[in-house]
Design an enzyme around this catalytic site. Structure first.
Site, PDB file in Angstrom:
ATOM      1  N   ARG A 133      -0.494  -9.545  13.249  1.00  0.00           N
ATOM      2  CA  ARG A 133      -1.044  -8.429  12.454  1.00  0.00           C
ATOM      3  C   ARG A 133      -1.945  -8.961  11.340  1.00  0.00           C
ATOM      4  O   ARG A 133      -2.973  -8.368  11.030  1.00  0.00           O
ATOM      5  CB  ARG A 133       0.092  -7.571  11.874  1.00  0.00           C
TER       6      ARG A 133
ATOM      7  N   LYS B 186       0.817  -1.213   0.000  1.00  0.00           N
ATOM      8  CA  LYS B 186       0.000   0.000   0.000  1.00  0.00           C
ATOM      9  C   LYS B 186       0.856   1.270   0.000  1.00  0.00           C
ATOM     10  O   LYS B 186       0.603   2.192  -0.757  1.00  0.00           O
ATOM     11  CB  LYS B 186      -0.933   0.022   1.221  1.00  0.00           C
TER      12      LYS B 186
ATOM     13  N   ARG C 135      11.511  -6.633   4.764  1.00  0.00           N
ATOM     14  CA  ARG C 135      11.462  -5.192   5.026  1.00  0.00           C
ATOM     15  C   ARG C 135      12.018  -4.896   6.417  1.00  0.00           C
ATOM     16  O   ARG C 135      12.687  -3.884   6.631  1.00  0.00           O
ATOM     17  CB  ARG C 135      10.010  -4.718   4.909  1.00  0.00           C
TER      18      ARG C 135
ATOM     19  N   ARG D 137      -9.579   0.634   9.426  1.00  0.00           N
ATOM     20  CA  ARG D 137      -9.221  -0.741   9.747  1.00  0.00           C
ATOM     21  C   ARG D 137     -10.282  -1.444  10.573  1.00  0.00           C
ATOM     22  O   ARG D 137     -10.098  -2.613  10.917  1.00  0.00           O
ATOM     23  CB  ARG D 137      -7.916  -0.751  10.554  1.00  0.00           C
TER      24      ARG D 137
ATOM     25  N   ARG E  93      11.551  -1.145  11.968  1.00  0.00           N
ATOM     26  CA  ARG E  93      10.271  -1.291  12.663  1.00  0.00           C
ATOM     27  C   ARG E  93      10.268  -2.571  13.478  1.00  0.00           C
ATOM     28  O   ARG E  93      10.411  -3.661  12.927  1.00  0.00           O
ATOM     29  CB  ARG E  93       9.127  -1.354  11.640  1.00  0.00           C
TER      30      ARG E  93
HETATM   31  P1  AMP Z   1       0.852  -0.005   9.264  1.00  0.00           P
HETATM   32  O1  AMP Z   1       2.042   0.856   9.055  1.00  0.00           O
HETATM   33  O2  AMP Z   1      -0.371   0.483   8.511  1.00  0.00           O
HETATM   34  O3  AMP Z   1       1.116  -1.458   8.998  1.00  0.00           O
HETATM   35  O4  AMP Z   1       0.456   0.121  10.806  1.00  0.00           O
HETATM   36  C1  AMP Z   1       1.342  -0.284  11.830  1.00  0.00           C
HETATM   37  C2  AMP Z   1       0.592  -0.407  13.144  1.00  0.00           C
HETATM   38  O5  AMP Z   1       0.016   0.871  13.488  1.00  0.00           O
HETATM   39  C3  AMP Z   1      -0.600  -1.356  13.133  1.00  0.00           C
HETATM   40  O6  AMP Z   1      -0.211  -2.698  13.355  1.00  0.00           O
HETATM   41  C4  AMP Z   1      -1.436  -0.797  14.271  1.00  0.00           C
HETATM   42  O7  AMP Z   1      -0.885  -1.152  15.535  1.00  0.00           O
HETATM   43  C5  AMP Z   1      -1.246   0.693  14.108  1.00  0.00           C
HETATM   44  N1  AMP Z   1      -2.274   1.265  13.197  1.00  0.00           N
HETATM   45  C6  AMP Z   1      -2.065   1.844  11.983  1.00  0.00           C
HETATM   46  N2  AMP Z   1      -3.215   2.255  11.438  1.00  0.00           N
HETATM   47  C7  AMP Z   1      -4.187   1.913  12.325  1.00  0.00           C
HETATM   48  C8  AMP Z   1      -5.611   2.041  12.327  1.00  0.00           C
HETATM   49  N3  AMP Z   1      -6.272   2.597  11.296  1.00  0.00           N
HETATM   50  N4  AMP Z   1      -6.269   1.599  13.410  1.00  0.00           N
HETATM   51  C9  AMP Z   1      -5.636   1.046  14.458  1.00  0.00           C
HETATM   52  N5  AMP Z   1      -4.312   0.866  14.520  1.00  0.00           N
HETATM   53  C10 AMP Z   1      -3.582   1.297  13.459  1.00  0.00           C
END
Ligand code: AMP
Length: 211
Positions: free
Chosen positions: A166, A34, A148, A109, A154
């Site tokens: 996740r 994404k 990654r 989400r 991260r």
């Molecule tokens: P991402 O970079 O989108 O994979 O997000 C990394 C982490 O951030 C996720 O595993 C969640 O812990 C948190 N996170 C990101 N976006 C959201 C969201 N819309 N709602 C809840 N937690 C989020």
């Protein structure tokens, strides 16, 4: 012109211009590409990119109260509570009153997040144009994320159990958002495998079909 008339007209024109916005939800499991594809789409369609994951990492990096609150959930591969996430998203959207549109990446989400997004956009006289999901199978994404993790710095990319958590959270809490927009005829799937350019081509076709 009388002032009430002026504000009425301004309001009307603002609503008309908001209706011309193109708001896209870029959807898919963690590691589906994404972020990479959002970078291409914002350039091509002149949109503002909002990644809630990036926003949380920024807050964490600056040790803000919001970042500290989010940190424990992120480290465990769990979702940050809706109340925190929705408020942060709303603040970010409101910082871009003149945007041509937004690409929401990693948001919504959960169903309550989707409902909050719809209400926010509706209050601006606009809506989600479409949700585009990148389809990638589970073993491919686990491999991509762990790779990654070697360079992203991260913590949630480095540990296989967290990565699988996740993905499980995606299936149980996030996948229903696809169906939520599908009921409005707004969801579409595209193949998320192939070169970055191939996927970008498929995405462009999908976005063009919405314009
Ligand atoms: P991402 O970079 O989108 O994979 O997000 C990394 C982490 O951030 C996720 O595993 C969640 O812990 C948190 N996170 C990101 N976006 C959201 C969201 N819309 N709602 C809840 N937690 C989020």
């Amino acid at each position: 012109m009388r002032s009430w008339m002026k504000s009425f007209l301004t309001l009307r024109f603002e609503n008309v211009s908001r209706l011309n916005m193109t708001n896209l939800v870029l959807f898919g499991p963690p590691g589906s590409g994404k972020g990479t594809q959002a970078a291409f789409l914002i350039e091509k369609y002149n949109l503002v990119h909002i990644s809630t994951g990036d926003l949380f990492r920024y807050e964490m990096g600056n040790n803000t109260p919001l970042g500290l609150e989010a940190k424990a959930f992120m480290a465990k591969g769990e979702l940050v509570p809706d109340s925190i996430t929705i408020g942060m998203l709303r603040n970010k959207v409101e910082k871009h009153p003149d945007a041509n549109g937004f690409i929401f990446d990693g948001f919504p989400r959960t169903i309550p997040q989707a409902e909050a997004l719809d209400a926010l956009l509706q209050s601006m006289g606009t809506e989600v144009a479409g949700l585009i999901a990148l389809e990638v199978d589970e073993e491919e994404i686990v491999g991509r994320i762990l790779k990654r993790g070697q360079t992203s710095g991260r913590a949630d990319d480095n540990d296989e159990a967290t990565v699988r958590k996740r993905i499980a959270v995606y299936k149980s809490e996030t996948a229903p958002v696809f169906d939520y927009y599908a009921k409005m005829g707004k969801s579409m799937n595209i193949n998320g495998l192939g070169s970055i350019d191939e996927i970008a081509g498929r995405l462009s076709d999908a976005v063009d079909s919405l314009l």
